[in-house]
Motif scaffolding. Sequence first.
Motif, PDB file in Angstrom:
ATOM      1  N   UNK A  30       0.820  -1.214   0.000  1.00 11.37           N
ATOM      2  CA  UNK A  30       0.000   0.000   0.000  1.00 11.37           C
ATOM      3  C   UNK A  30       0.859   1.272   0.000  1.00 11.37           C
ATOM      4  N   UNK A  31       0.338   2.302  -0.655  1.00 15.85           N
ATOM      5  CA  UNK A  31       0.979   3.613  -0.646  1.00 15.85           C
ATOM      6  C   UNK A  31       0.703   4.268   0.699  1.00 15.85           C
ATOM      7  N   UNK A  32       1.765   4.590   1.468  1.00 15.80           N
ATOM      8  CA  UNK A  32       1.597   5.167   2.795  1.00 15.80           C
ATOM      9  C   UNK A  32       1.971   6.642   2.844  1.00 15.80           C
ATOM     10  N   UNK A  33       3.079   6.997   2.167  1.00 20.96           N
ATOM     11  CA  UNK A  33       3.440   8.416   2.135  1.00 20.96           C
ATOM     12  C   UNK A  33       2.402   9.190   1.331  1.00 20.96           C
ATOM     13  N   UNK A  34       2.085  10.407   1.730  1.00 24.41           N
ATOM     14  CA  UNK A  34       1.142  11.204   0.943  1.00 24.41           C
ATOM     15  C   UNK A  34       1.722  11.513  -0.437  1.00 24.41           C
ATOM     16  N   UNK A  35       0.881  11.557  -1.442  1.00 23.50           N
ATOM     17  CA  UNK A  35       1.358  11.819  -2.801  1.00 23.50           C
ATOM     18  C   UNK A  35       2.024  13.185  -2.910  1.00 23.50           C
ATOM     19  N   UNK A  36       1.665  14.079  -2.010  1.00 23.94           N
ATOM     20  CA  UNK A  36       2.279  15.416  -2.027  1.00 23.94           C
ATOM     21  C   UNK A  36       3.788  15.351  -1.789  1.00 23.94           C
ATOM     22  N   UNK A  37       4.273  14.247  -1.188  1.00 18.63           N
ATOM     23  CA  UNK A  37       5.711  14.091  -0.944  1.00 18.63           C
ATOM     24  C   UNK A  37       6.490  13.896  -2.245  1.00 18.63           C
ATOM     25  N   UNK A  38       5.798  13.564  -3.328  1.00 18.46           N
ATOM     26  CA  UNK A  38       6.459  13.287  -4.606  1.00 18.46           C
ATOM     27  C   UNK A  38       6.190  14.372  -5.644  1.00 18.46           C
ATOM     28  N   UNK A  39       5.116  15.117  -5.431  1.00 21.30           N
ATOM     29  CA  UNK A  39       4.694  16.104  -6.425  1.00 21.30           C
ATOM     30  C   UNK A  39       5.720  17.219  -6.550  1.00 21.30           C
ATOM     31  N   UNK A  40       6.019  17.587  -7.805  1.00 27.61           N
ATOM     32  CA  UNK A  40       6.956  18.681  -8.032  1.00 27.61           C
ATOM     33  C   UNK A  40       7.614  18.586  -9.400  1.00 27.61           C
TER      34      UNK A  40
END
Length: 509
Positions: free
Chosen positions: A404-414
């Motif tokens: 499962x994806x646990x880190x928020x997707x905002x941690x990768x956005x950029x």
Amino acid sequence: MEVIDYFQSNEFSDRVKRLLDERHVPGLALAIVHHGRIASAGYGSASFSPPRPCTPDTLFDIASASKSLTAASLALLVEDDEQYPEVQYDASMSALLPDDFVLQDPESTAGVTVDDILSHRTGMAPHDFSYLSPRASAPDTARSVTRNLRHLPLAAPIRSKYMYCNMMYTVATHLVEERTGLSFADFLEDRFFRPLGMASTNLQPQRARDRGLGDRIATGYSWKKEQRDYRGFQTPDCPEAQGAGSIITSVNDYIRWVKAMMHREGPVTESLYKGLLKPRSIEDPGEEELAPQTSFTLYAAGWEIYHYRGHAVVCHDGAVAGFGSTHFFLPEFQFGAVILGNSDTAIPAVAIMARELIDLVLQVPHTERPDWNSIEWTSWEKDDNPSETELRQRLCPDVREPQPQQLPLSAYVGRYKNLGYHELTVEATNDQLFVDATDRSFGFVLTFDHVGGQSKYIARLEDHLDGYEALIPAEFVLENGKAVKLGLGLEEEMEDLVWFARVKKGSDA
């Protein structure tokens, strides 16, 4: 029966129509030349909506079949000792383009010659996803593509292996433009199209449209097996890839180029012909599945050469979203042909048609002719891409099911940047990481499925034109719970991923 008589017979027409139906090809146009006589025909549809029949004057994007004219353009400079004495097959590209042609390896920079770029032996990987189309905010040109080589990793030492590289043919056009002062489109017009009477042939579809030929351009199609339907689209302008493709022509026009080559007519002299057809590379010396009675394929300069039943066949194919093409000739038999189709499924169809015509010319008994229709001709017919399970095991050998994806997707956005591959923006869409890279020459989008470790992903790559899908590995480097790098499997010839560094907010770097 004479070859041209058979070509014009109902038997041949029925054969082509059956092949179109079997292979899901909307339209196919063919032209042949035999002992100086030309015949041509069109079958099926150039467009479904609006409905237009395919004729010998229908215009197609011939993709890499354009390369024979690019090589011939440089060959004309080689032939002209008075105006361009420095342009020779063995001349160093960095000496000819000292400010522009720079590779990452100094030895390769100094050593790569005109011969090398025309025969795909520079050691440069294709890097087809690195150059930017007119859809980008800062589109590439032949010069910028050349100058970007310094930012792209080499995949092999110079002349150590054959490695097909479209970019090097664009580099060739930059050299032509620099030396002649003409745009490559105008050079082709002046030195080939006008002298050979190829009045409907142009570089880039927009040039054809500007000359009132837009209604003759075939629509490109992709056959969707699951839906059993076609996806249609217009072939785009690709100035960033000129020389590698993007000639828009008909079989009635392009057979004139084949005839000129075969008979050394017009701009084609005996020395130019020999220079172009000198074998330079073995394409795949370890190839195990050769076609029946067929030799290894040699790459010359914009032409390939193989032997079938002991006879030389000089050819070059073309494949781009929505189109498949080939042109070839048999020097011993004064026979040549151009075959153009408007779908991805045309790629094997034109190969089958070419082989059947060659059997006819060689008068191979019917009982000895291979069933060319049963052969897997291209990667389009073979599923060489790894499956999702295979890719998951490669990324995370200990993971049987996606975690499962646990880190928020905002941690990768950029925004992420690689000097050679420019910039990509990772977004979050529908609870998935997403990249819109439709600004590339081979435009695509990526959607990411998490595999494991909050860093390993399978990215689903979808071509923006024909919807072709492939799975590639993707990996983020995390620091303090935030992505700082993105690696993508965008180049099969490279062992490593293509790495993009995250651009800090407020930075233009």
